[in-house]
Design an enzyme around this catalytic site. Structure first.
Site, PDB file in Angstrom:
ATOM      1  N   ASP A   1      16.814  83.147  21.709  1.00 27.26           N
ATOM      2  CA  ASP A   1      15.731  84.098  22.344  1.00 27.26           C
ATOM      3  C   ASP A   1      15.411  83.431  23.831  1.00 27.26           C
ATOM      4  O   ASP A   1      15.502  82.513  24.153  1.00 27.26           O
ATOM      5  CB  ASP A   1      14.374  84.209  21.476  1.00 27.26           C
ATOM      6  CG  ASP A   1      13.449  85.284  22.081  1.00 27.26           C
ATOM      7  OD1 ASP A   1      14.242  86.121  22.828  1.00 27.26           O
ATOM      8  OD2 ASP A   1      12.382  85.230  21.874  1.00 27.26           O
ATOM      9  N   HIS A   2      14.972  84.434  24.626  1.00 28.79           N
ATOM     10  CA  HIS A   2      14.641  84.056  26.135  1.00 28.79           C
ATOM     11  C   HIS A   2      13.162  83.912  25.941  1.00 28.79           C
ATOM     12  O   HIS A   2      12.224  84.717  25.888  1.00 28.79           O
ATOM     13  CB  HIS A   2      14.988  85.010  27.005  1.00 28.79           C
ATOM     14  CG  HIS A   2      16.409  85.290  27.184  1.00 28.79           C
ATOM     15  ND1 HIS A   2      16.976  86.643  27.374  1.00 28.79           N
ATOM     16  CD2 HIS A   2      17.320  84.631  27.572  1.00 28.79           C
ATOM     17  CE1 HIS A   2      18.126  86.721  27.380  1.00 28.79           C
ATOM     18  NE2 HIS A   2      18.553  85.205  27.665  1.00 28.79           N
TER      19      HIS A   2
ATOM     20  N   TRP B   1      11.945  89.224  23.395  1.00 25.24           N
ATOM     21  CA  TRP B   1      12.513  89.948  22.302  1.00 25.24           C
ATOM     22  C   TRP B   1      13.934  89.937  22.403  1.00 25.24           C
ATOM     23  O   TRP B   1      14.569  91.374  22.248  1.00 25.24           O
ATOM     24  CB  TRP B   1      11.814  91.559  22.302  1.00 25.24           C
ATOM     25  CG  TRP B   1      10.198  91.302  22.433  1.00 25.24           C
ATOM     26  CD1 TRP B   1       9.350  90.490  21.565  1.00 25.24           C
ATOM     27  CD2 TRP B   1       9.362  92.152  23.303  1.00 25.24           C
ATOM     28  NE1 TRP B   1       7.978  90.869  22.055  1.00 25.24           N
ATOM     29  CE2 TRP B   1       7.911  91.837  22.906  1.00 25.24           C
ATOM     30  CE3 TRP B   1       9.476  92.962  24.119  1.00 25.24           C
ATOM     31  CZ2 TRP B   1       6.953  92.353  23.554  1.00 25.24           C
ATOM     32  CZ3 TRP B   1       8.610  93.858  24.640  1.00 25.24           C
ATOM     33  CH2 TRP B   1       7.160  93.148  24.370  1.00 25.24           C
ATOM     34  N   HIS B   2      14.517  88.947  22.790  1.00 28.03           N
ATOM     35  CA  HIS B   2      16.009  89.045  22.908  1.00 28.03           C
ATOM     36  C   HIS B   2      16.768  88.212  22.061  1.00 28.03           C
ATOM     37  O   HIS B   2      17.576  87.438  21.996  1.00 28.03           O
ATOM     38  CB  HIS B   2      16.440  88.605  24.140  1.00 28.03           C
ATOM     39  CG  HIS B   2      15.806  89.615  25.429  1.00 28.03           C
ATOM     40  ND1 HIS B   2      15.866  89.159  26.599  1.00 28.03           N
ATOM     41  CD2 HIS B   2      15.423  90.702  25.503  1.00 28.03           C
ATOM     42  CE1 HIS B   2      15.568  90.029  27.669  1.00 28.03           C
ATOM     43  NE2 HIS B   2      15.241  91.240  26.660  1.00 28.03           N
ATOM     44  N   LEU B   3      16.101  88.185  20.396  1.00 27.58           N
ATOM     45  CA  LEU B   3      16.748  87.445  19.380  1.00 27.58           C
ATOM     46  C   LEU B   3      18.175  87.747  19.104  1.00 27.58           C
ATOM     47  O   LEU B   3      18.740  89.139  19.048  1.00 27.58           O
ATOM     48  CB  LEU B   3      15.963  87.666  18.216  1.00 27.58           C
ATOM     49  CG  LEU B   3      14.545  87.280  18.225  1.00 27.58           C
ATOM     50  CD1 LEU B   3      13.798  87.837  17.227  1.00 27.58           C
ATOM     51  CD2 LEU B   3      14.255  85.679  18.533  1.00 27.58           C
TER      52      LEU B   3
END
Length: 545
Positions: free
Chosen positions: A321-322, A472-474
């Protein structure tokens, strides 16, 4: 007939058609696509373009026809609502024992219906690394660039070498941005970061830069991937969109996927797929459903009493994630947010010797922070932030089932900042945010810096650990590749079984530079292309132009 009347007539025709298709749900379809997000919507549309193919698109959430989804500036209202899965990470010792919340879309359109609408293609090195991992040049940057140009309907300055026109995906630079956004770009230039007309194109081939953000919104309204791809086809007899249906497992006959089992309105239903099942449920639910279906690490499945269909130890591993950090300034004079509330973006390198950006920074026109740092520093009534992030973390997390019941929650062990190199990058990112935020072009917008201020050493590390949250970049939990931890091959077929593919952020071997919606669209296009090839389905006229 007016445009409004035509739109209303189409909407009513669509509603009636889907009502009938849902009421007379078939026992089997040619293809079942699970998840209507940024990849699943693409796959469903491309398959349904062939009128002889029946497609079932399954979504756990409900309608996207609500103001919080439609109005671009209302996206924060979706967070914590019934349109948000509202996942919670496990307590993490690397961030002072805190748990990070993870928002993911539970609505038609998935994440593309609740996100900040940023269109970021991914860096050249990201896509070339995909091609290397998969052993397939179709995933290379050069190939993907052609696909981006084909699907885009770019409304900025014409650039035929990099941008497309007339495609399904409307994209434009944030129009008439808040003055804070160009000042942020100028602030980046003031500290030596180059600036570009757009973050997609030459900037994604370089060391990085700053730009006004490309957004998926038009005239103040969200352009979700679902609305661009699926909605125009929902009046057709061969595409059924089934909402409020939770996919609990894939069914198998030996090693062959035969369909899905879903929970809907208090019932458990089994629906067959004559040809294939495609999982596009996102980086949390896709590996969860795979494991519930008997695909995962043998020891983990057997411990829960789940039958083993295929031993794939990589399922649920490689979670990325980021990880993000809020740096906040109080406004000198409050300005109302515009567009999507985030209109400038920066990619840069924490160290000169790196070959691609490892830092991500987004300007946002509202103040926000984690509860821990808000309690320590306070939040101004009017302020703005630079949300910094680690673009390519070394830390890896994992997902685990908490029980054998499909309704048992999944355990998210994100493990962010476990690798000390990530902490070094995070600190460098925060320092870049402070340099930009306190630069001359932004001084007219600053009454005071709220956080972090002049913290150093251990105090700055503690700020970072308390600030750590999610973009929220899983992704990455069912990765594409050829090693023992890979889950899918270059055609996105799940190893060890047949008639089952994955098409979503799960398949990313490594996280892309920037927001992940655009790469997920490419993943959906690649999956659809592979399916059409395997089953001899004609490409659409759009694909041939």
């Amino acid at each position: 007939m007016s445009v409004t009347s035509e739109f209303d007539e189409f909407a009513e025709r669509l509603r009636r058609n889907q009502h009938e298709l849902g009421r007379e749900l078939r026992l089997q379809y040619d293809f079942i696509v699970c998840g209507s997000g940024s990849s699943g919507s693409v796959v469903a549309r491309r398959l349904a373009e062939n009128p002889n193919v029946s497609v079932l698109l399954i979504e756990a959430g409900s309608s996207d026809d609500v103001p919080a989804v439609i109005q671009a500036n209302q996206w924060p209202l979706n967070l914590g609502s019934e349109r948000d899965w509202g996942f919670q990470g496990e307590p993490n010792p690397h961030i002072n024992g805190r748990s990070i919340p993870y928002s993911m879309g539970k609505v038609l359109g998935g994440g593309s219906s609740i996100n900040v609408m940023v269109w970021a293609r991914g860096h050249k090195q990201d896509w070339d690394s995909f091609a290397s991992a998969a052993g397939d040049p179709a995933w290379s940057y050069d190939s993907v660039l052609k696909l981006y140009r084909r699907i885009e309907d770019w409304r900025g300055t014409p650039d035929p070498d990099y941008r497309g026109a007339g495609g399904l995906v409307f994209v434009e630079p944030a129009p008439d941005p808040n003055p804070l956004a160009p000042a942020t770009v100028n602030g980046a230039r003031a500290i030596g970061i180059p600036t570009y007309e757009t973050p997609n194109g030459r900037m994604m081939e370089s060391d990085g830069g700053a730009s006004i953000t490309d957004v998926r919104a038009r005239n103040g309204l969200r352009e979700s991937i679902f609305r661009s791809y699926v909605y125009p086809y929902m009046d057709r007899p061969n595409l059924t969109v089934l909402t409020e249906a939770l996919v609990v497992r894939v069914t198998f006959d030996g090693k062959r996927a035969t369909g899905v089992e879903i929970a809907r309105k208090g019932e458990m239903l089994k629906i067959a797929a004559c040809l294939e099942v495609v999982l596009s449920l996102g980086a949390i639910h896709t590996p969860k459903v795979l494991m519930q279906s008997g695909i995962g690490d043998r020891a983990d499945l057997e411990r829960l009493g789940l039958p083993v269909v295929a031993h794939l130890p990589g399922v649920g591993q490689n979670l990325q994630d980021h990880v993000a950090f809020d740096c906040i300034w109080e406004y000198q004079e409050s300005l109302p947010p515009r567009n999507t509330m985030s209109e400038a973006i920066i990619f840069w390198k924490s160290r000169s010797e790196l070959t691609c950006p490892d830092i991500l920074i987004c300007e946002a026109e509202v103040p926000k922070s984690t509860p821990e740092n808000a309690a320590r520093f306070g939040l101004p009534s009017a302020g703005w932030i630079l949300l910094g992030g680690v673009a390519h973390p070394r830390s890896r997390g994992r997902l685990r089932l908490s029980g054998r019941d499909p309704l048992d929650p999944v355990r998210i062990e994100a493990n962010v900042l476990a690798d000390m190199d990530d902490m070094k990058t995070a600190i460098a990112c925060v320092e870049f945010c402070r340099e930009i935020g306190n630069s001359a072009p932004l001084r007219p917008f600053v009454k005071r810096e709220v956080m972090p201020g002049t913290l150093k050493s251990a105090e700055l590390e503690d700020f970072v650990r308390n600030a750590a949250t999610s973009f929220w970049h899983l992704c990455g939990t069912a990765k594409m590749g050829r090693d023992g931890m890979s889950v899918v091959d270059s055609q996105l077929k799940v190893y060890g079984v047949t008639n089952l593919r994955v098409a979503d952020a799960s398949i990313m071997p490594r996280i892309t530079t920037g927001n992940t919606m655009a790469p997920c669209v490419i993943i959906g296009e690649r999956a659809a292309e592979a399916l059409r090839t395997d089953y001899g389905l004609a490409a659409s006229r759009h694909e041939l132009t």
